[in-house]
Structure formats: structure tokens, C-alpha cells
Write an enzyme that holds these catalytic residues in place. Structure first.
Site, PDB file in Angstrom:
ATOM      1  N   LYS A 109       0.837  -1.199   0.000  1.00 31.32           N
ATOM      2  CA  LYS A 109       0.000   0.000   0.000  1.00 31.32           C
ATOM      3  C   LYS A 109       0.875   1.254   0.000  1.00 31.32           C
ATOM      4  CE  LYS A 109      -3.358   2.645   2.536  1.00 31.32           C
ATOM      5  NZ  LYS A 109      -4.232   2.817   3.673  1.00 31.32           N
ATOM      6  N   GLU A 157      10.763  -4.429   4.185  1.00 29.39           N
ATOM      7  CA  GLU A 157      10.892  -5.840   3.823  1.00 29.39           C
ATOM      8  C   GLU A 157      10.579  -6.033   2.336  1.00 29.39           C
ATOM      9  OE1 GLU A 157       9.203  -4.573   6.321  1.00 29.39           O
ATOM     10  OE2 GLU A 157       9.358  -5.786   8.133  1.00 29.39           O
ATOM     11  N   GLY A 188      -4.594  -1.495   5.120  1.00 30.93           N
ATOM     12  CA  GLY A 188      -3.772  -2.633   4.716  1.00 30.93           C
ATOM     13  C   GLY A 188      -4.415  -3.969   5.062  1.00 30.93           C
ATOM     14  N   ARG A 189      -4.893  -4.100   6.303  1.00 31.52           N
ATOM     15  CA  ARG A 189      -5.458  -5.385   6.732  1.00 31.52           C
ATOM     16  C   ARG A 189      -6.880  -5.604   6.218  1.00 31.52           C
ATOM     17  NH1 ARG A 189      -4.165  -1.891  10.532  1.00 31.52           N
ATOM     18  NH2 ARG A 189      -5.718  -0.946  11.898  1.00 31.52           N
ATOM     19  N   GLU A 191      -4.169  -5.576  15.253  1.00 30.23           N
ATOM     20  CA  GLU A 191      -3.667  -4.308  14.719  1.00 30.23           C
ATOM     21  C   GLU A 191      -4.781  -3.260  14.753  1.00 30.23           C
ATOM     22  OE1 GLU A 191      -0.193  -4.269  11.680  1.00 30.23           O
ATOM     23  OE2 GLU A 191      -1.920  -3.697  10.512  1.00 30.23           O
ATOM     24  N   HIS A 196      -3.116 -32.028  19.424  1.00 29.43           N
ATOM     25  CA  HIS A 196      -1.902 -32.743  19.829  1.00 29.43           C
ATOM     26  C   HIS A 196      -0.785 -31.765  20.187  1.00 29.43           C
ATOM     27  CE1 HIS A 196      -3.689 -36.567  18.518  1.00 29.43           C
ATOM     28  NE2 HIS A 196      -4.325 -35.768  17.664  1.00 29.43           N
ATOM     29  N   LYS A 232      10.035   0.097  13.731  1.00 31.55           N
ATOM     30  CA  LYS A 232      10.576   0.308  12.377  1.00 31.55           C
ATOM     31  C   LYS A 232      11.669   1.378  12.410  1.00 31.55           C
ATOM     32  CE  LYS A 232       6.264  -0.647   9.900  1.00 31.55           C
ATOM     33  NZ  LYS A 232       5.188  -0.078   9.097  1.00 31.55           N
TER      34      LYS A 232
HETATM   35  O1  F6P Z   1       3.546  -2.431   9.699  1.00 35.31           O
HETATM   36  C1  F6P Z   1       2.200  -2.674   9.639  1.00 35.31           C
HETATM   37  C2  F6P Z   1       1.661  -2.486   8.258  1.00 35.31           C
HETATM   38  O2  F6P Z   1       1.568  -1.143   7.972  1.00 35.31           O
HETATM   39  C3  F6P Z   1       0.334  -3.179   8.066  1.00 35.31           C
HETATM   40  O3  F6P Z   1      -0.718  -2.427   8.531  1.00 35.31           O
HETATM   41  C4  F6P Z   1       0.334  -3.430   6.597  1.00 35.31           C
HETATM   42  O4  F6P Z   1      -0.613  -4.389   6.226  1.00 35.31           O
HETATM   43  C5  F6P Z   1       1.755  -3.874   6.387  1.00 35.31           C
HETATM   44  O5  F6P Z   1       2.512  -3.079   7.270  1.00 35.31           O
HETATM   45  C6  F6P Z   1       2.284  -3.728   4.992  1.00 35.31           C
HETATM   46  O6  F6P Z   1       2.193  -2.406   4.561  1.00 35.31           O
HETATM   47  P1  F6P Z   1       2.309  -2.026   3.054  1.00 35.31           P
HETATM   48  O7  F6P Z   1       1.202  -2.674   2.317  1.00 35.31           O
HETATM   49  O8  F6P Z   1       2.247  -0.547   3.008  1.00 35.31           O
HETATM   50  O9  F6P Z   1       3.646  -2.541   2.550  1.00 35.31           O
END
Ligand code: F6P
Length: 529
Positions: free
Chosen positions: A206, A212, A265-266, A351, A382, A492
Site C-alpha cells: 500500500k 521488507e 492494509g489489513r 492491529e 496434539h 521500524k
Molecule cells: O507495519 C504494519 C503495516 O503497515 C500493516 O498495517 C500493513 O498491512 C503492512 O505493514 C504492509 O504495509 P504495506 O502494504 O504498506 O507494505
């Protein structure tokens, strides 16, 4: 409603909890032969039994009154209408608009957003068809047989879950991999297995600023540049709400699929973030996923509160966390394809509602969002069910099982369903062993049972939307803003500093606590600068 009215409704619920604290659910069943019928709902194809809860009609009435006092109906209307209910960021949270097929406009900042949503879905469908059919090919003219999604959090869990849950409907000649985190191992493994000329990378973010994802993108791009003679760009598509950043990182405009900033995002599976699912399952099935979610949206908007599934689940979450003090809840799918459901809901719920202050900045003087955890129910039996049955804490459980017949391996599904029902029964009834305290199961432990008649895109869409609205409901009662996540930012920022120091820049350890400084020093020695 005034704060005093809210407080008085809160006190009524607290009194109901005190009254029920010593009661056993088996007594509630005995007293009311209609209990199961009255506490079972059929919604959008889902059969949900809420009868095994520490709840009677008076307690439920008190919780419904609390929802009224918290102005849930007003907040719900505001959510669907696109009012800027994400108050810290001043924007709406309009995931429901992504699956709203009705002709009514939804106006944000003076503009109907519906045409833009429709255009985004046409673009997703067209791209998915083009990749699946071979209309869109790689640089050497070969059709794509592998898609690698680079994305994390909400840009990963939703499409990964949908593809796993609906794997029987996915096209077998398209492999879809997900690389989320910055650990080098997953990316290395995927790159080692891919055929570069036939691989399409989706860079899903987003913000297009998530470290990452950007690390993985740079590494994947460098890998592809080393493998292909030309045309690397044909193998990368950016999916983002921040096209400017994607362009700054070298994506051409026609290699960017955008979605609106007001999609959290979620909550983004229903947007262009769902592209891997649309490619794997086909555009029609992706549309069915949206239809299922829309059916749950309509139910949440229109069903009377006492028969409103997400609303009741949200109230139960508040009931147990804030009034009973149960600190966690377990999500237990008896379905390998729903393996990721607990993690998906973990992000959604924790979140969203895992906040330390309410939307006006006031800290809470009662517990709020519980830890959500879980995993495949049969494997869990289990692994961790011992704690569910005999551990000192009560952990409300939620079972999900699919009751469709399965002719290929006769007996398996029957046994699976039997085990799932047995666990809920055992949690309810317990087992008395007067001479053997170690064998005693106290029972009286609450659970919800979701029966799915099949595993279809519609049912999955309804299930996930149900979790969204339940999270919204609890968020309204806890008076939080469920649509921001500032808590994730500090780590972060600190990671950026530590990364530079691990790389030999700055004065290592200067601004850290003693423990972090020592660990930094130790890691530096091993990583090299
Ligand atoms: O760090 C949390 C977050 O912002 C989430 O809310 C989101 O889904 C995820 O990182 C990834 O964010 P993006 O889609 O901006 O890479």
C-alpha cells in the site's frame, strides 16, 4: 448517548457478569430447551452456533444496550457512508465499498468513488485473465507459469489465505508463491526454484515504503536482471496506493495497479492487493469472494442486533475480554486450507483494536483487545489443547469446520467433523474425576462453532467480512480507532538506526539502552560491518 449513559450501560453488563460468574452453561441448556435454536444463526450460508457461551438473555440484553450506548448504529452508518472515522489520519475506511455492487453512490471529498472502484476491479480482472490466458507474456514471449508476490502483512495474508482455502479451485498450471519477510531464506528458495522467463513478480505494498518488501523487490530485480537478456520490466507489476513512490523506484505507469488510500492494509484483500488470488482463482471467483463479503455487509447493516452475527461476535469479544478478564481467544479451523485464518484474524483484530488509548486519547481502566491465537484445530489437539481443557485460564474457543462430503478419502471428513464437535463438547461439559484431580477437566469453557457447508469463494468472503465487522463492533465498544496502527512505527524507526549501526555507520550503541547496545556489539562482531 452521554458518557453517563454509557457508564450506566457498562455497569449493567458488569452486574450481569457477576450474576453469571458461578453459573454453569449446562444449567443454561437445561433451563431452556430452545437455547440452541435461539442462539444459532444462519448467515450468508454460514451456520453459527453461539449457544455454548457464558451468556443468558439478560446478559445479552445488557450487551445490546451497551452497543446502543456506544452508538454502534451511528458508527456503522458512518463506516459504510465513508465518513472519516479513522480520526487520527482523517480518512474513511471504505473496504465495504470495494464489494458493494449496488448502484448507490458513495461520496468521498465530493466525489462518487464507485466508478473508480469498478475501474480497479476491471483492471484486476483484465490483468488476471491476461496472465492466466497467456495474453500477457514475459520478455521472451513465454507465458507466465509462476507468480511471486512480494508483500507483507495485509499485502500478504489475505491473498495467501484465499489461495490456500480455495486451492481446489485454483488453476494447476500457475504456481503462486509469497515472499513476505526480509529473512533471506524464503526469497532465496523461491528464486532458486523459479524459471525467470516464466515468472511474474507482484510488488504489493500500500505504502510502497515497507522495508521488507523493498528489500525483496531490489533483490528479485537484480536476480532477474542477471537472468534475462532484456525486458526485466515485463516481469514486475507494482500494486500500491502510492504510485508516485513506485514510479520513483522505476515502475512505468502501465506497470502499476493502484488502489485508494482509504483501503486499510489489513482490509485490502478486496482491492488490487487481491490480484494474486484473482490470478490463481480467476476473475470470476475473485468476484464471488467479493459477493460473499457483500452479503455479510448487508447482513451487518440490516439484521436486527439480536440476530446480527458480527455484532454478536464483537459483543462476545468485549464481554469476555473486558468483563470476564479472559486475556486471549483461540481460533481453531478444522481445515488445512484455513491454516492461515488465525494469523489473518490476528492482524485484523490486534492491529485494529490493540490500542492503549481510546479515540479521544484517554487510557483505558479495563482490559480491551485480547490476544488472538490459534492454528489448525486437529493439529492443535496434539499440541496446545491440553491448556484449553485444563489450564488455569479460560480461553474462549472458536471452531470452524466444513461439512461437505469428501468421496476421495472416505471417512476422513466425518472423523474430522467428529473431532471438532467433540472438542467443543468437552470444553462445555468437562469431566469429573473426584479421585484423580489430574484427570479432571473443569468444562464450562465457552466456544463458538462455525459450520461451513462447503468451501466456496462466497462463503470465505462472508467469513472474512464477518471478522472485519466483529472487529469494528468491538472497536466501537472499546471506543478505539480500529483503522490506524501507530504502534508499529517505533520498532521500524529503531530498526533503521540499528541497521545503519550494524553496517558500521554512526556511533554504535551510543543512543541505546545497555542491553541493546551489548547485543548490537555482539551481533556486529558476527555479521561484520
Ligand atoms: O507495519 C504494519 C503495516 O503497515 C500493516 O498495517 C500493513 O498491512 C503492512 O505493514 C504492509 O504495509 P504495506 O502494504 O504498506 O507494505
Amino acid at each position: 448517548m452521554t458518557h453517563a449513559q454509557f457508564s450506566s450501560a457498562w455497569q449493567t453488563v458488569a452486574a450481569a457478569q457477576i450474576r453469571l460468574a458461578g453459573c454453569r452453561m449446562t444449567e443454561l441448556f437445561a433451563a431452556d430447551p430452545q437455547r440452541v435454536a435461539r442462539y444459532t444463526l444462519q448467515v450468508a450460508g454460514l451456520h453459527v452456533d453461539l449457544s455454548k457461551h457464558l451468556l443468558d438473555d439478560a446478559a445479552l440484553a445488557a450487551l445490546l444496550a451497551l452497543a446502543e450506548a456506544a452508538e454502534l448504529p451511528r458508527w456503522r452508518t458512518a463506516l459504510f457512508a465513508g465518513e472519516p472515522i479513522n480520526n487520527s489520519e482523517g480518512r474513511p475506511a471504505l473496504h465495504t465499498a470495494l464489494r458493494d455492487a449496488s448502484p448507490e453512490p458513495i461520496v468521498v471529498d465530493g466525489q462518487d468513488i464507485k466508478p473508480g472502484v469498478a475501474a480497479m476491479h476491471r483492471q484486476i480482472a483484465d490483468l488476471a485473465d491476461a496472465v492466466r490466458s497467456g495474453r500477457r507474456v514475459g520478455a521472451s514471449g513465454q507465458r507466465f507459469t509462476q507468480v511471486v508476490n512480494l508483500g507483507i502483512g495485509g499485502s500478504y495474508w489475505g491473498p495467501a489465505l484465499a489461495l490456500e482455502a480455495l486451492h481446489e479451485l485454483a488453476t494447476p498450471d500457475m504456481r503462486i508463491d509469497f515472499v513476505s519477510n526480509v529473512d533471506p531464506a524464503p526469497l532465496k528458495r523461491v528464486l532458486a526454484q523459479c524459471e525467470p522467463e516464466r515468472t511474474l513478480f507482484l510488488v504489493s505494498s500500500k505504502s510502497f515504503g515497507t522495508t521488507e518488501t523493498l528489500y525483496n523487490y531490489q533483490a528479485a530485480r537484480a536476480f532477474m536482471a542477471g537472468q534475462l537478456a532484456e525486458g526485466v520490466d515485463r516481469h514486475f507489476i507494482a500494486v500500491t496506493a502510492n504510485p508516485e513512490k513506485a514510479q520513483a523506484l522505476g515502475f512505468a505507469q502501465d506497470a502499476i495497479v493502484t488502489f485508494p488510500e482509504w483501503v486499510g492494509g489489513r482490509y485490502s484483500l478486496w482491492s488490487a492487493i487481491g490480484l494474486p488470488a484473482a490470478i490463481g482463482l480467476g476473475a470470476d471467483r475473485f468476484a464471488q469472494l467479493l459477493e460473499g463479503a457483500a452479503a455479510m455487509d448487508r447482513h451487518f447493516l440490516t439484521a436486527p442486533p439480536a440476530h446480527n452475527l458480527p455484532l454478536l461476535l464483537g459483543l462476545l469479544d468485549v464481554w469476555y475480554a473486558s468483563f470476564w478478564g479472559f486475556g486471549s481467544r483461540a481460533l481453531l479451523p478444522y481445515d488445512q486450507g484455513l491454516r492461515l485464518l488465525p494469523t489473518y484474524v490476528q492482524q485484523l483484530a490486534m492491529e485494529s483494536d490493540g490500542k492503549g488509548v481510546d479515540r479521544d486519547g484517554q487510557p483505558f481502566d479495563y482490559p480491551t483487545c485480547p490476544v488472538v491465537w490459534g492454528g489448525n484445530g486437529n493439529d492443535g489437539e496434539h499440541t496446545f489443547y491440553q491448556l484449553l481443557h485444563q489450564g488455569p485460564a479460560t480461553i474462549p474457543a472458536e471452531f470452524v469446520v466444513c461439512t461437505r462430503p469428501d468421496a476421495d478419502l472416505p471417512g476422513h471428513r466425518r472423523r474430522l467433523v467428529a473431532q471438532c464437535l467433540a472438542q467443543a463438547e468437552a470444553l462445555l461439559t468437562g469431566f469429573d474425576a473426584p479421585d484423580k484431580p489430574h484427570a479432571r477437566c473443569p468444562g464450562n469453557r465457552p466456544s463458538t462453532m462455525f459450520l461451513l457447508p462447503d468451501m466456496t469463494p462466497q462463503l470465505l468472503g462472508a467469513l472474512l467480512a464477518c471478522h472485519e465487522h466483529r472487529t469494528f463492533t468491538s472497536g466501537v465498544l472499546w471506543r478505539v480507532n480500529p483503522f490506524d496502527q501507530f504502534g508499529v512505527e517505533l520498532g521500524k524507526r529503531l530498526a533503521g538506526t540499528l541497521e545503519r549501526e550494524l553496517g558500521g555507520q554512526g556511533v554504535p550503541g551510543a543512543a541505546h539502552d545497555a542491553s541493546t547496545a551489548a547485543l548490537l556489539d555482539s551481533a556486529r562482531g558476527r555479521l561484520g560491518s
